[in-house]
Design a protein around this motif. Structure first.
Motif, mmCIF file in Angstrom:
data_model
loop_
_atom_site.group_PDB
_atom_site.id
_atom_site.type_symbol
_atom_site.label_atom_id
_atom_site.label_comp_id
_atom_site.label_asym_id
_atom_site.label_seq_id
_atom_site.Cartn_x
_atom_site.Cartn_y
_atom_site.Cartn_z
ATOM 1 N N SER A 93 0.830 -1.207 0.000
ATOM 2 C CA SER A 93 0.000 0.000 0.000
ATOM 3 C C SER A 93 0.862 1.254 0.000
ATOM 4 C CB SER A 93 -0.928 0.011 1.216
ATOM 5 O OG SER A 93 -1.929 -0.962 1.091
ATOM 6 N N SER A 96 2.589 1.985 -3.327
ATOM 7 C CA SER A 96 1.670 2.229 -4.445
ATOM 8 C C SER A 96 1.630 3.703 -4.832
ATOM 9 C CB SER A 96 0.259 1.743 -4.102
ATOM 10 O OG SER A 96 -0.315 2.529 -3.062
ATOM 11 N N PRO A 100 0.904 3.086 -8.844
ATOM 12 C CA PRO A 100 -0.500 2.840 -8.479
ATOM 13 C C PRO A 100 -1.033 1.469 -8.890
ATOM 14 C CG PRO A 100 -0.235 5.044 -9.391
ATOM 15 C CD PRO A 100 1.061 4.333 -9.619
ATOM 16 N N LEU A 103 -1.752 -1.122 -6.122
ATOM 17 C CA LEU A 103 -2.892 -1.024 -5.215
ATOM 18 C C LEU A 103 -4.076 -1.862 -5.685
ATOM 19 C CD1 LEU A 103 -3.531 0.269 -2.537
ATOM 20 C CD2 LEU A 103 -4.435 2.253 -3.743
ATOM 21 N N ASP A 172 -3.083 4.414 2.833
ATOM 22 C CA ASP A 172 -3.024 4.622 1.387
ATOM 23 C C ASP A 172 -4.225 5.433 0.926
ATOM 24 O OD1 ASP A 172 -5.259 2.920 0.583
ATOM 25 O OD2 ASP A 172 -3.979 1.188 0.842
ATOM 26 N N ASN A 174 -6.517 4.807 -1.317
ATOM 27 C CA ASN A 174 -7.762 4.078 -1.497
ATOM 28 C C ASN A 174 -8.535 3.988 -0.192
ATOM 29 O OD1 ASN A 174 -9.174 1.076 -2.338
ATOM 30 N ND2 ASN A 174 -8.969 2.629 -3.925
ATOM 31 N N GLN A 231 -9.267 -4.117 4.207
ATOM 32 C CA GLN A 231 -8.263 -4.536 3.233
ATOM 33 C C GLN A 231 -7.499 -5.724 3.802
ATOM 34 O OE1 GLN A 231 -6.574 -0.438 2.957
ATOM 35 N NE2 GLN A 231 -6.443 -0.816 0.758
ATOM 36 N N SER A 316 -13.836 2.278 -4.298
ATOM 37 C CA SER A 316 -12.408 1.980 -4.379
ATOM 38 C C SER A 316 -11.917 1.721 -5.802
ATOM 39 C CB SER A 316 -12.041 0.810 -3.457
ATOM 40 O OG SER A 316 -12.749 -0.363 -3.783
ATOM 41 N N TRP A 320 -9.508 4.507 -7.765
ATOM 42 C CA TRP A 320 -8.166 3.980 -8.067
ATOM 43 C C TRP A 320 -7.912 3.939 -9.562
ATOM 44 C CZ3 TRP A 320 -7.521 -0.990 -10.431
ATOM 45 C CH2 TRP A 320 -6.181 -1.337 -10.647
ATOM 46 N N CYS A 324 -4.768 5.433 -11.553
ATOM 47 C CA CYS A 324 -3.826 4.469 -12.124
ATOM 48 C C CYS A 324 -3.717 4.596 -13.647
ATOM 49 C CB CYS A 324 -4.254 3.052 -11.742
ATOM 50 S SG CYS A 324 -2.993 1.800 -12.070
#
Length: 345
Positions: A93, A96, A100, A103, A172, A174, A231, A316, A320, A324
């Protein structure tokens, strides 16, 4: 003359080839922080200290836990790429931020339990490996979990909804987005600083695994625990490709096999620790691996479970994927190809 020329060519070829079996292979290794607890102490460090003996490889391993090096966890990929260290126990995490794509292994709500987490890790690790090799000159040797990450608070709560308005430690982006989505105030804090931050009231809640929290004494400065998995806290081992390519093909197979065994062992051990520490933190029995505390265990409601289950699709993954895809245009599509079916998408 021809014999001399042939001899010289053979010597040149040998000197340019990967390390021969009798050559000493030096590995400078960064491990998990000492503060994270029993996986580092009982599995990881002994593995590296006995790696040469167990594999029969001519290794000389210099192992240092992360929190003894002065290096921050967010810097791990940069350290590997530079060659400052040869092998690193990666905190996924945290790194990331530099890549990215990583993640995607551990989006909030994606892996509520160990079985799901293993499926995700196995399905997506090759995609992560390709990205690390391409951008950071690093080969991924394996992925393992600390286990489901739950919430500890020094403020009375009865459900996830009660986090609204509270400052919550996250690790992180997220997780930060998720905490915001339920009304909390995300505060990024390194693991080693959380205990003091809770004690001083800088934050009211913090998220980590039960075993890590127990080892770090979080129950000393909190009153409630919500055992709802957000997570899986996946981690991994990365080796600099220059170091990897110094090995012969047979040595590479032997080393990879050793890490495969360690990863399998940690998956099993992590689940044992998760269950035992969960009991220890609330004064339950048996408590064999940690310190017994008396936290209030907040019942997980169906509504709480539903909120987390819907998070992948609603929060999420979309947040993300947007980030990303800016650095890796194939990021979201690769994830859907590898993990989409597992995630019910």
């Amino acid at each position: 003359m021809k014999k001399l020329l042939l001899s010289a060519l053979v010597c040149a070829a040998v000197s340019a080839s990967p390390a021969m079996a009798e050559d000493t292979i030096k590995l400078k290794v960064i491990g998990q922080p000492l503060a994270t607890g029993l996986i580092q102490k009982n599995k990881e460090q002994p593995f590296f200290e006995t790696l040469a003996e167990k594999t029969g490889l001519p290794l000389k391993v210099n192992y240092k836990p992360l929190d003894t090096t002065g290096i921050k966890d967010v810097e791990q990929l940069r350290v590997l790429k530079s060659g400052m260290f040869d092998l690193v126990s990666l905190r996924m995490s945290q790194i990331s931020r530099d890549e990215p794509t990583i993640l995607g292994l551990d989006l909030v709500g994606l892996s509520p339990d160990f079985a799901q987490g293993r499926k995700v890790a196995d399905a997506y690790k090759e995609t992560v490996d390709e990205r690390l090799q391409e951008r950071f000159n690093t080969k991924l040797l394996g992925v393992w979990p600390f286990g489901p990450q739950v919430m500890f608070c020094n403020h009375p709560i009865e459900s996830l909804e009660d986090v609204k308005g509270l400052k919550v430690r996250v690790y992180d982006q997220n997780l930060a987005q998720f905490v915001e989505s339920v009304g909390g105030i995300p505060v990024p804090i390194g693991f080693g600083d959380v205990h003091q931050s809770l004690a001083l009231g800088v934050i009211e809640c913090a998220i980590t695994g039960p075993s890590s929290a127990n080892s770090a004494g979080w129950p000393e400065v909190t009153t409630h625990v919500l055992p709802l998995g957000f997570q899986m806290a996946l981690n991994g081992y990365g080796i600099n490709l220059n170091a990897w390519n110094k090995l012969t093909p047979d040595q590479q197979v032997t080393l990879q096999s050793a890490f495969d065994g360690l990863v399998d062992e940690i998956w099993t051990y992590s689940e044992e620790l998760f269950e035992d520490a969960g009991r220890c933190n609330v004064g339950g029995e048996p408590c064999t691996t940690g310190t017994k505390f008396d936290l209030v265990e907040v019942p997980v409601t169906e509504k709480d479970l539903s909120i987390v289950a819907n998070t992948v699709k609603e929060v999420s993954f979309p947040t993300w994927a947007e980030v990303c895809n800016k650095t890796n245009p194939e990021c979201a599509s690769d994830w859907k190809r590898d993990v989409g079916a597992i995630a019910g998408m």
